[in-house]
Design an enzyme around this catalytic site. Structure first.
Site, PDB file in Angstrom:
ATOM      1  N   ASP A  90       0.843  -1.200   0.000  1.00 13.19           N
ATOM      2  CA  ASP A  90       0.000   0.000   0.000  1.00 13.19           C
ATOM      3  C   ASP A  90       0.878   1.249   0.000  1.00 13.19           C
ATOM      4  O   ASP A  90       2.092   1.157   0.201  1.00 13.19           O
ATOM      5  CB  ASP A  90      -0.959   0.000   1.209  1.00 13.19           C
ATOM      6  CG  ASP A  90      -0.270  -0.330   2.530  1.00 13.19           C
ATOM      7  OD1 ASP A  90       0.979  -0.312   2.581  1.00 13.19           O
ATOM      8  OD2 ASP A  90      -0.977  -0.601   3.518  1.00 13.19           O
ATOM      9  N   ASN A 136      -8.157  -3.236  13.947  1.00 13.12           N
ATOM     10  CA  ASN A 136      -9.525  -3.434  13.445  1.00 13.12           C
ATOM     11  C   ASN A 136      -9.591  -4.569  12.415  1.00 13.12           C
ATOM     12  O   ASN A 136     -10.612  -4.771  11.775  1.00 13.12           O
ATOM     13  CB  ASN A 136     -10.081  -2.129  12.850  1.00 13.12           C
ATOM     14  CG  ASN A 136      -9.324  -1.673  11.604  1.00 13.12           C
ATOM     15  OD1 ASN A 136      -8.402  -2.352  11.148  1.00 13.12           O
ATOM     16  ND2 ASN A 136      -9.707  -0.535  11.063  1.00 13.12           N
ATOM     17  N   HIS A 185      -7.664  -4.835   9.701  1.00  8.92           N
ATOM     18  CA  HIS A 185      -7.299  -4.506   8.320  1.00  8.92           C
ATOM     19  C   HIS A 185      -5.980  -5.164   7.912  1.00  8.92           C
ATOM     20  O   HIS A 185      -5.134  -5.467   8.749  1.00  8.92           O
ATOM     21  CB  HIS A 185      -7.268  -2.986   8.090  1.00  8.92           C
ATOM     22  CG  HIS A 185      -6.109  -2.251   8.678  1.00  8.92           C
ATOM     23  ND1 HIS A 185      -6.150  -0.914   8.955  1.00  8.92           N
ATOM     24  CD2 HIS A 185      -4.865  -2.652   9.050  1.00  8.92           C
ATOM     25  CE1 HIS A 185      -4.989  -0.533   9.447  1.00  8.92           C
ATOM     26  NE2 HIS A 185      -4.196  -1.560   9.516  1.00  8.92           N
ATOM     27  N   GLU A 192      -9.739  -1.853   4.819  1.00 13.24           N
ATOM     28  CA  GLU A 192     -10.420  -1.613   6.094  1.00 13.24           C
ATOM     29  C   GLU A 192     -11.658  -2.509   6.192  1.00 13.24           C
ATOM     30  O   GLU A 192     -12.101  -3.068   5.183  1.00 13.24           O
ATOM     31  CB  GLU A 192     -10.833  -0.135   6.169  1.00 13.24           C
ATOM     32  CG  GLU A 192      -9.687   0.847   6.075  1.00 13.24           C
ATOM     33  CD  GLU A 192      -8.798   0.869   7.313  1.00 13.24           C
ATOM     34  OE1 GLU A 192      -9.037   0.103   8.271  1.00 13.24           O
ATOM     35  OE2 GLU A 192      -7.830   1.654   7.321  1.00 13.24           O
TER      36      GLU A 192
HETATM   37  P1  PGA Z   1       1.618  -1.841  13.039  1.00 18.85           P
HETATM   38  O1  PGA Z   1       0.593  -1.768  11.832  1.00 18.85           O
HETATM   39  O2  PGA Z   1       2.681  -2.782  12.621  1.00 18.85           O
HETATM   40  O3  PGA Z   1       2.135  -0.455  13.177  1.00 18.85           O
HETATM   41  O4  PGA Z   1       0.859  -2.312  14.229  1.00 18.85           O
HETATM   42  C1  PGA Z   1       0.044  -2.932  11.349  1.00 18.85           C
HETATM   43  C2  PGA Z   1      -1.119  -2.559  10.486  1.00 18.85           C
HETATM   44  O5  PGA Z   1      -1.897  -1.666  10.875  1.00 18.85           O
HETATM   45  O6  PGA Z   1      -1.280  -3.158   9.430  1.00 18.85           O
END
Ligand code: PGA
Length: 244
Positions: free
Chosen positions: A70, A136, A138, A143
């Site tokens: 992304d 959440n 994702h 999302e």
């Molecule tokens: P993080 O992000 O490694 O900063 O927890 C993971 C994500 O939100 O995909």
């Protein structure tokens, strides 16, 4: 009546950051084994940091094509907040990974979507997808509510995600972008092998839901229950609610 059989996945539990980095690297090498010119999706974020550190310091030089998961849109190409800049610094430059399928943040998103789809069409999808999971559920910027059958697309970021990512930006950077390009779940499903990384107690509940709860677009990572060849690398805090 019909129930889904319990998901089969390989669970690797790490004791601390160094152990996490080492075990994630071992899982990565196992996944690469026997694949000619592998194509690999790599994540950004806090979670993979010990993995990249271990890889950088290993002195090895695995060879692969990097596929972006992304990227924010609407930023200038030299903006150091770009995920590809961060990944270049963390891992791609140190390992001298030259072939990079990335998104141009400043270009027309519709053209960037076409470009990535064309690369998949011509060369095939990822051999290995290494992913993180959001609180959440994702994956990438898919999302909750993202359809499982959608490919690369341009999305509006949720407030939750913008807030979570704000920590990486610092005050001096001003406002967070509102949109991003992301590979879709349909692209991730095409990956031959998946390694999901999770660290910290804040990920325990969503990890359990994603792997053992209902398969639903409300929890995007629950698509993994239908995947073959899934390895979870988690620290004890993130894995505490998983059967093991
Ligand atoms: P993080 O992000 O490694 O900063 O927890 C993971 C994500 O939100 O995909």
């Amino acid at each position: 009546f019909i129930t889904n059989p319990p998901m089969k996945y390989n669970l690797i539990i790490a004791d601390d950051d160094a152990d996490f980095g080492h075990k994630a690297k071992t899982a990565f090498y196992d996944a690469l084994n026997g694949i000619n010119r592998p194509k690999v999706i790599l994540p950004t974020g806090n979670t993979p940091a010990p993995f990249y550190k271990d890889l950088r310091e290993s002195g090895d030089c695995p060879s692969f094509t990097y596929i972006a998961l992304d990227e924010y849109t609407g930023l200038m190409e030299d903006d150091k907040r770009l995920f590809k800049k961060w990944l270049a610094q963390e891992i791609l430059d140190p390992l001298e990974i030259k072939v990079r399928w990335t998104f141009n943040s400043a270009a027309n998103p519709a053209c960037e979507i076409e470009k990535m789809r064309a690369l998949f069409f011509k060369n095939g999808h990822a051999d290995v997808a290494i992913l993180g999971i959001g609180e959440n559920g994702h994956v990438g910027f898919n999302e909750p509510g993202s359809p499982f059958n959608e490919s690369v697309r341009h999305v509006r970021l949720t407030e939750e995600t913008r807030k979570a990512n704000m920590a990486y930006w610092g005050e001096q950077y001003g406002v967070m972008p509102t949109h991003a390009l992301t590979l879709g779940i349909a692209d991730l499903i095409e990956s031959k092998k998946t390694i999901l990384l999770a660290r910290g107690a804040a990920k325990a509940e969503i990890l359990q839901r994603a792997l053992h709860g209902e398969i639903t677009t409300d929890v995007p990572a629950s698509y993994l229950q239908r995947q073959e060849n899934v390895t979870i690398v988690a620290d004890r805090a993130a894995a505490q609610l998983l059967p093991h």
